[in-house]
Design a protein around this motif. Sequence first.
Motif, short mmCIF file in Angstrom:
data_model
loop_
_atom_site.label_atom_id
_atom_site.label_comp_id
_atom_site.label_asym_id
_atom_site.label_seq_id
_atom_site.Cartn_x
_atom_site.Cartn_y
_atom_site.Cartn_z
N GLU A 28 0.83 -1.21 0.00
CA GLU A 28 0.00 0.00 0.00
C GLU A 28 0.86 1.26 0.00
O GLU A 28 0.48 2.27 -0.59
CB GLU A 28 -0.95 -0.01 1.19
CG GLU A 28 -2.06 -1.03 1.05
CD GLU A 28 -2.95 -1.14 2.27
OE1 GLU A 28 -2.59 -0.57 3.33
OE2 GLU A 28 -3.99 -1.80 2.17
N LEU A 29 2.00 1.21 0.66
CA LEU A 29 2.89 2.38 0.68
C LEU A 29 3.38 2.75 -0.72
O LEU A 29 3.60 3.92 -1.01
CB LEU A 29 4.08 2.12 1.59
CG LEU A 29 3.87 2.37 3.08
CD1 LEU A 29 5.14 2.05 3.85
CD2 LEU A 29 3.44 3.79 3.34
N THR A 30 3.54 1.77 -1.58
CA THR A 30 4.01 2.06 -2.94
C THR A 30 2.95 2.82 -3.73
O THR A 30 3.29 3.50 -4.70
CB THR A 30 4.38 0.77 -3.70
OG1 THR A 30 3.21 -0.04 -3.85
CG2 THR A 30 5.46 -0.01 -2.98
N ALA A 31 1.68 2.73 -3.33
CA ALA A 31 0.61 3.43 -4.04
C ALA A 31 0.40 4.86 -3.55
O ALA A 31 -0.29 5.64 -4.21
CB ALA A 31 -0.69 2.66 -3.92
N VAL A 32 0.98 5.24 -2.44
CA VAL A 32 0.76 6.56 -1.86
C VAL A 32 1.13 7.69 -2.83
O VAL A 32 0.37 8.64 -2.98
CB VAL A 32 1.49 6.70 -0.51
CG1 VAL A 32 1.51 8.14 -0.03
CG2 VAL A 32 0.86 5.80 0.52
N PRO A 33 2.26 7.65 -3.54
CA PRO A 33 2.60 8.77 -4.42
C PRO A 33 1.70 8.88 -5.66
O PRO A 33 1.70 9.89 -6.34
CB PRO A 33 4.03 8.49 -4.86
CG PRO A 33 4.51 7.34 -4.07
CD PRO A 33 3.33 6.68 -3.44
#
Length: 158
Positions: A28-33
């Motif tokens: 999920e962190l990879t989708a933040v940007p």
Amino acid sequence: GLRKTLKSLIVIPLCISAVSGIVIFALELTAVPRPQFSYYIDLLDTRMTARYWNVLPQDAQVLDRIPYRSVTIFGRPSRAYSGIYSPLPEWSELIASPSVENAVQAGYQYVYMDSAWWVELTPEVRLTYQASCVRVVDEVQFKNIEFRRLLDLRLCGS
């Protein structure tokens, strides 16, 4: 013995849950940007969101044929549904005949018009949007085929 087996039956699933939670969080962190808009928000709507999110007056009501779209774009609540799947009868009637007069009488100050809705309107209703009191706040277009317009009806009241 039995105590060691019970500990294993508790600890192993907890460890598996913790590791899987960490993996999902990392993904999920990879989708933040790169935020993803919902299926009912397209490129034209994202442009309006960038310009008008939380800009309209706090008590503004925006009429849209897709009511949750205008809530998402402008950050203003809507009096369209009584529940997630239950449109208010007066909202459904207004969408069927959304003349400027009807929208103002229903308490709407703005209309978020898309090209699909515009095509569905009768010539009589379209004519009401050409009145001098209707102000085009902003418009975005895609290849002169699709558009979104934010219309201000506040001068049409009374």
